[in-house]
Design an enzyme around this catalytic site. Sequence first.
Site, PDB file in Angstrom:
ATOM      1  N   GLY A   1       0.823  -1.209   0.000  1.00 38.38           N
ATOM      2  CA  GLY A   1       0.000   0.000   0.000  1.00 38.38           C
ATOM      3  C   GLY A   1       0.854   1.254   0.000  1.00 38.38           C
ATOM      4  N   GLY A   2       2.045   1.138  -0.618  1.00 38.39           N
ATOM      5  CA  GLY A   2       2.969   2.280  -0.650  1.00 38.39           C
ATOM      6  C   GLY A   2       2.633   3.277  -1.743  1.00 38.39           C
TER       7      GLY A   2
ATOM      8  N   LYS B   1      -7.262  -5.252  13.560  1.00 37.19           N
ATOM      9  CA  LYS B   1      -6.088  -4.525  14.069  1.00 37.19           C
ATOM     10  C   LYS B   1      -5.634  -5.107  15.412  1.00 37.19           C
ATOM     11  CE  LYS B   1      -5.489  -1.931  10.535  1.00 37.19           C
ATOM     12  NZ  LYS B   1      -4.290  -2.096   9.702  1.00 37.19           N
TER      13      LYS B   1
ATOM     14  N   ALA C   1     -11.224  -5.545  15.125  1.00 35.21           N
ATOM     15  CA  ALA C   1     -10.807  -6.940  15.378  1.00 35.21           C
ATOM     16  C   ALA C   1      -9.573  -7.299  14.546  1.00 35.21           C
ATOM     17  CB  ALA C   1     -11.959  -7.896  15.069  1.00 35.21           C
TER      18      ALA C   1
ATOM     19  N   TYR D   1     -12.986  -4.041  11.596  1.00 33.46           N
ATOM     20  CA  TYR D   1     -11.687  -3.365  11.443  1.00 33.46           C
ATOM     21  C   TYR D   1     -10.909  -3.436  12.757  1.00 33.46           C
ATOM     22  CZ  TYR D   1      -8.379   0.493  10.701  1.00 33.46           C
ATOM     23  OH  TYR D   1      -7.243   1.251  10.592  1.00 33.46           O
TER      24      TYR D   1
ATOM     25  N   ASN E   1       1.504  -2.565   5.443  1.00 29.15           N
ATOM     26  CA  ASN E   1       0.714  -1.343   5.674  1.00 29.15           C
ATOM     27  C   ASN E   1      -0.664  -1.371   5.025  1.00 29.15           C
ATOM     28  OD1 ASN E   1       0.309   1.800   5.832  1.00 29.15           O
ATOM     29  ND2 ASN E   1       0.224   1.300   3.658  1.00 29.15           N
TER      30      ASN E   1
ATOM     31  N   ASP F   1      -3.694  -7.867  -5.707  1.00 29.83           N
ATOM     32  CA  ASP F   1      -4.905  -7.664  -4.914  1.00 29.83           C
ATOM     33  C   ASP F   1      -4.823  -8.537  -3.668  1.00 29.83           C
ATOM     34  OD1 ASP F   1      -7.368  -7.369  -3.795  1.00 29.83           O
ATOM     35  OD2 ASP F   1      -8.502  -7.848  -5.623  1.00 29.83           O
TER      36      ASP F   1
ATOM     37  N   SER G   1      -3.426  -0.056  14.564  1.00 29.78           N
ATOM     38  CA  SER G   1      -4.291   1.128  14.668  1.00 29.78           C
ATOM     39  C   SER G   1      -4.644   1.342  16.126  1.00 29.78           C
ATOM     40  CB  SER G   1      -5.577   0.895  13.870  1.00 29.78           C
ATOM     41  OG  SER G   1      -6.527   1.917  14.135  1.00 29.78           O
TER      42      SER G   1
HETATM   43  N1  LIG Z   1      -5.679   6.864   8.110  1.00 35.52           N
HETATM   44  C1  LIG Z   1      -5.898   6.560   9.383  1.00 35.52           C
HETATM   45  O1  LIG Z   1      -6.493   7.346  10.132  1.00 35.52           O
HETATM   46  C2  LIG Z   1      -5.397   5.257   9.958  1.00 35.52           C
HETATM   47  C3  LIG Z   1      -5.457   5.101  11.341  1.00 35.52           C
HETATM   48  C4  LIG Z   1      -4.995   3.923  11.912  1.00 35.52           C
HETATM   49  C5  LIG Z   1      -4.473   2.928  11.096  1.00 35.52           C
HETATM   50  N2  LIG Z   1      -4.436   3.112   9.750  1.00 35.52           N
HETATM   51  C6  LIG Z   1      -3.886   2.015   8.947  1.00 35.52           C
HETATM   52  O2  LIG Z   1      -2.833   2.492   8.137  1.00 35.52           O
HETATM   53  C7  LIG Z   1      -2.771   1.731   6.933  1.00 35.52           C
HETATM   54  C8  LIG Z   1      -2.806   2.671   5.731  1.00 35.52           C
HETATM   55  O3  LIG Z   1      -4.006   3.416   5.797  1.00 35.52           O
HETATM   56  P1  LIG Z   1      -4.246   4.727   4.923  1.00 35.52           P
HETATM   57  O4  LIG Z   1      -5.004   5.662   5.754  1.00 35.52           O
HETATM   58  O5  LIG Z   1      -2.995   5.157   4.275  1.00 35.52           O
HETATM   59  O6  LIG Z   1      -5.258   4.121   3.840  1.00 35.52           O
HETATM   60  P2  LIG Z   1      -5.529   4.548   2.320  1.00 35.52           P
HETATM   61  O7  LIG Z   1      -5.121   5.955   2.093  1.00 35.52           O
HETATM   62  O8  LIG Z   1      -6.925   4.145   2.040  1.00 35.52           O
HETATM   63  O9  LIG Z   1      -4.527   3.576   1.528  1.00 35.52           O
HETATM   64  C9  LIG Z   1      -4.716   2.200   1.608  1.00 35.52           C
HETATM   65  C10 LIG Z   1      -3.599   1.513   0.850  1.00 35.52           C
HETATM   66  O10 LIG Z   1      -3.836   0.098   0.923  1.00 35.52           O
HETATM   67  C11 LIG Z   1      -3.863  -0.451  -0.392  1.00 35.52           C
HETATM   68  N3  LIG Z   1      -4.882  -1.487  -0.478  1.00 35.52           N
HETATM   69  C12 LIG Z   1      -6.158  -1.432  -0.031  1.00 35.52           C
HETATM   70  N4  LIG Z   1      -6.812  -2.563  -0.353  1.00 35.52           N
HETATM   71  C13 LIG Z   1      -5.915  -3.345  -1.019  1.00 35.52           C
HETATM   72  C14 LIG Z   1      -6.001  -4.621  -1.626  1.00 35.52           C
HETATM   73  N5  LIG Z   1      -7.140  -5.348  -1.651  1.00 35.52           N
HETATM   74  N6  LIG Z   1      -4.897  -5.121  -2.232  1.00 35.52           N
HETATM   75  C15 LIG Z   1      -3.740  -4.402  -2.243  1.00 35.52           C
HETATM   76  N7  LIG Z   1      -3.608  -3.189  -1.697  1.00 35.52           N
HETATM   77  C16 LIG Z   1      -4.686  -2.664  -1.102  1.00 35.52           C
HETATM   78  C17 LIG Z   1      -4.220   0.731  -1.294  1.00 35.52           C
HETATM   79  O11 LIG Z   1      -3.683   0.542  -2.599  1.00 35.52           O
HETATM   80  P3  LIG Z   1      -4.648   0.389  -3.889  1.00 35.52           P
HETATM   81  O12 LIG Z   1      -5.640   1.486  -3.812  1.00 35.52           O
HETATM   82  O13 LIG Z   1      -3.721   0.466  -5.047  1.00 35.52           O
HETATM   83  O14 LIG Z   1      -5.255  -0.942  -3.734  1.00 35.52           O
HETATM   84  C18 LIG Z   1      -3.546   1.899  -0.600  1.00 35.52           C
HETATM   85  O15 LIG Z   1      -2.211   1.993  -1.012  1.00 35.52           O
HETATM   86  C19 LIG Z   1      -3.949   0.754   6.976  1.00 35.52           C
HETATM   87  O16 LIG Z   1      -3.521  -0.493   7.464  1.00 35.52           O
HETATM   88  C20 LIG Z   1      -4.888   1.414   7.983  1.00 35.52           C
HETATM   89  O17 LIG Z   1      -5.729   0.491   8.617  1.00 35.52           O
HETATM   90  C21 LIG Z   1      -4.876   4.245   9.165  1.00 35.52           C
END
Ligand SMILES: NC(=O)c1ccc[n+]([C@@H]2O[C@H](COP(=O)([O-])OP(=O)(O)OC[C@H]3O[C@@H](n4cnc5c(N)ncnc54)[C@H](OP(=O)(O)O)[C@@H]3O)[C@@H](O)[C@H]2O)c1
Length: 244
Positions: free
Chosen positions: A12-13, A159, A157, A155, A90, A63, A142
């Site tokens: 997810g980079g 994490k 659960a 979600y 990530n 995926d 998280s």
């Molecule tokens: N933002 C927050 O407030 C927050 C808080 C706590 C924890 N987190 C955690 O931090 C991490 C990143 O979150 P974020 O906020 O950066 O989310 P985001 O902006 O929605 O990005 C999610 C990333 O995950 C990839 N992804 C999602 N579904 C996928 C799939 N089926 N296969 C492959 N890649 C997939 C996406 O790539 P594609 O779109 O190319 O698939 C994207 O790069 C997650 O684990 C999230 O739970 C976030």
Amino acid sequence: MKLKNKIAIVTGGNLGIGEAIAREFAREGAQLIILGRNIDRGTNVCNNLSSEFGVKAEFFQTDFNDSKAIIKTMEEITKKYTKIDILVNNAGIATSGTVETLDEEQWDEIFRVNVKAPYLISKYIIPVMRENGSGSIINIGSSAGLVGAWGLHAYSATKGAIIQLTKSMAAEYAKENIRVNALCPGATATPLMDNVDQEFIKMIPMQRMANPMEMAKGAVFLASSDSSYMTGSNLVIDGGFTAV
Ligand SMILES: NC(=O)c1ccc[n+]([C@@H]2O[C@H](COP(=O)([O-])OP(=O)(O)OC[C@H]3O[C@@H](n4cnc5c(N)ncnc54)[C@H](OP(=O)(O)O)[C@@H]3O)[C@@H](O)[C@H]2O)c1
């Protein structure tokens, strides 16, 4: 530079927190392998990292909802790269709904993406790290894995599961110099939080969301030798949300 000559995978980079982590790793001299679904975003991020920081960066489309696709990609990566120093699990999704409204397929999907994919990817990368004598794995948890979350029970659960997986993996691989830690972000301004309720933000002691870069700095710490005696830990960066 803290990560010079290191090779790092960031799942997810190509967006949000993962993109910020990839950027900070590149700034610190690491070569990047990025996994995600969206090829255009993935290719753009890699091109930008290469031109801005002079590091190699390659995108692999996968995926995480499909185990066979993950295995195919991991076989390709481990054939091509015989040295991988850092793995950041990530990529994640947050599906909302109560126990009654979330359907079974949505429950299975969130566990496949948030828990099963990190397990499967680690399965392929740990032997490469062992062969090279060291490694650092960072699982993104998280604050919702530490406390419950209204409307996000599945979600939360997943994490909680990833935080516990981190501790067991740390114990299993510590003797082989492979460290495994979790990084637990609080609310962070990414597309995942586009529809965040402002009332929720008021519950954060610091009264604001984090910038993704504030998570990336923590990931650099966990990836580098600055955290050399740290394994099985959980780095919470949440503006005080779980402190009260
Ligand atoms: N933002 C927050 O407030 C927050 C808080 C706590 C924890 N987190 C955690 O931090 C991490 C990143 O979150 P974020 O906020 O950066 O989310 P985001 O902006 O929605 O990005 C999610 C990333 O995950 C990839 N992804 C999602 N579904 C996928 C799939 N089926 N296969 C492959 N890649 C997939 C996406 O790539 P594609 O779109 O190319 O698939 C994207 O790069 C997650 O684990 C999230 O739970 C976030």
